[in-house]
Scaffold this motif. Structure first.
Motif, PDB file in Angstrom:
ATOM      1  N   ARG A 192       0.885  -1.184  -0.145  1.00 40.82           N
ATOM      2  CA  ARG A 192      -0.099  -0.084   0.255  1.00 40.82           C
ATOM      3  C   ARG A 192       0.767   1.240  -0.095  1.00 40.82           C
ATOM      4  O   ARG A 192       0.556   2.254  -0.743  1.00 40.82           O
ATOM      5  CB  ARG A 192      -0.889   0.035   1.185  1.00 40.82           C
ATOM      6  CG  ARG A 192      -1.891   0.931   0.895  1.00 40.82           C
ATOM      7  CD  ARG A 192      -3.051   0.634   2.042  1.00 40.82           C
ATOM      8  NE  ARG A 192      -2.694   0.552   3.665  1.00 40.82           N
ATOM      9  CZ  ARG A 192      -2.600  -0.364   4.399  1.00 40.82           C
ATOM     10  NH1 ARG A 192      -3.356  -1.446   3.882  1.00 40.82           N
ATOM     11  NH2 ARG A 192      -2.304  -0.364   5.705  1.00 40.82           N
ATOM     12  N   LYS A 193       1.847   1.024   0.741  1.00 40.06           N
ATOM     13  CA  LYS A 193       2.979   2.444   0.900  1.00 40.06           C
ATOM     14  C   LYS A 193       3.497   2.694  -0.665  1.00 40.06           C
ATOM     15  O   LYS A 193       3.652   3.898  -1.077  1.00 40.06           O
ATOM     16  CB  LYS A 193       4.133   2.041   1.796  1.00 40.06           C
ATOM     17  CG  LYS A 193       3.469   2.419   3.170  1.00 40.06           C
ATOM     18  CD  LYS A 193       3.199   3.911   3.459  1.00 40.06           C
ATOM     19  CE  LYS A 193       2.940   4.202   5.223  1.00 40.06           C
ATOM     20  NZ  LYS A 193       2.777   5.518   5.164  1.00 40.06           N
TER      21      LYS A 193
ATOM     22  N   GLY B 253       1.212   4.059  -3.022  1.00 41.08           N
ATOM     23  CA  GLY B 253       1.010   5.385  -2.741  1.00 41.08           C
ATOM     24  C   GLY B 253       2.117   6.419  -3.243  1.00 41.08           C
ATOM     25  O   GLY B 253       2.027   7.707  -3.489  1.00 41.08           O
ATOM     26  N   LYS B 254       3.418   5.825  -3.211  1.00 41.55           N
ATOM     27  CA  LYS B 254       4.480   6.648  -3.684  1.00 41.55           C
ATOM     28  C   LYS B 254       4.497   6.730  -5.201  1.00 41.55           C
ATOM     29  O   LYS B 254       5.023   7.650  -5.525  1.00 41.55           O
ATOM     30  CB  LYS B 254       5.805   6.097  -3.141  1.00 41.55           C
ATOM     31  CG  LYS B 254       5.752   6.269  -1.727  1.00 41.55           C
ATOM     32  CD  LYS B 254       7.238   5.704  -1.103  1.00 41.55           C
ATOM     33  CE  LYS B 254       7.684   5.906   0.329  1.00 41.55           C
ATOM     34  NZ  LYS B 254       8.644   5.273   0.743  1.00 41.55           N
TER      35      LYS B 254
ATOM     36  N   LYS C 214       2.229   7.493  -7.332  1.00 38.56           N
ATOM     37  CA  LYS C 214       1.206   8.604  -7.736  1.00 38.56           C
ATOM     38  C   LYS C 214       1.966   9.738  -7.736  1.00 38.56           C
ATOM     39  O   LYS C 214       2.572  10.355  -7.367  1.00 38.56           O
ATOM     40  CB  LYS C 214      -0.027   8.307  -6.908  1.00 38.56           C
ATOM     41  CG  LYS C 214      -1.029   7.291  -7.098  1.00 38.56           C
ATOM     42  CD  LYS C 214      -2.340   7.580  -6.289  1.00 38.56           C
ATOM     43  CE  LYS C 214      -3.002   6.513  -6.275  1.00 38.56           C
ATOM     44  NZ  LYS C 214      -4.245   6.303  -5.539  1.00 38.56           N
TER      45      LYS C 214
END
Length: 117
Positions: free
Chosen positions: A110-111, A114-115, A117
């Protein structure tokens, strides 16, 4: 018909003397301690007492053996339960570590998303 005649003192005294004589005769007619029949019965009683004592000792030995076997069974059962508890705890710890690793992998994924984007 004549009525019952009450026994007099002499009659009562004579009856008591006869009773005492019969008791003495009965006592004298008994066999002595060295009589073969008396010795035989005494030996039979002693042999029966010895058999009873032997059987009692055998029963006590059997009870002791049974108790020892029960104690061994209890100890084996306790050891089995302890081993199962340890194995269960180890499995639980392993599953927890596995779940944590999966959770950490999801969190890292998930991290990472998120990075991007």
């Amino acid at each position: 018909m004549r009525g019952f005649k009450e026994p007099g003192f002499a009659d009562r005294q004579k009856a008591a003397q006869q009773a005492r004589q019969s008791i003495v005769q009965k006592f004298k007619s008994q066999p002595g301690p060295d009589d073969p029949e008396v010795v035989k019965r005494r030996q039979e009683r002693e042999a029966a007492a010895a058999r009873r004592e032997q059987l009692r000792l055998e029963r006590e030995a059997a009870k002791a053996e049974q108790k020892r076997l029960e104690e061994e069974a209890k100890a084996a059962e306790a050891a089995r339960l302890a081993r199962e508890a340890e194995e269960s705890a180890a499995r639980a710890a392993e599953m927890e570590a596995e779940q944590k690793a999966k959770r950490d992998a999801r969190y890292a994924a998930r991290k990472a998303r998120g990075k991007k984007k």
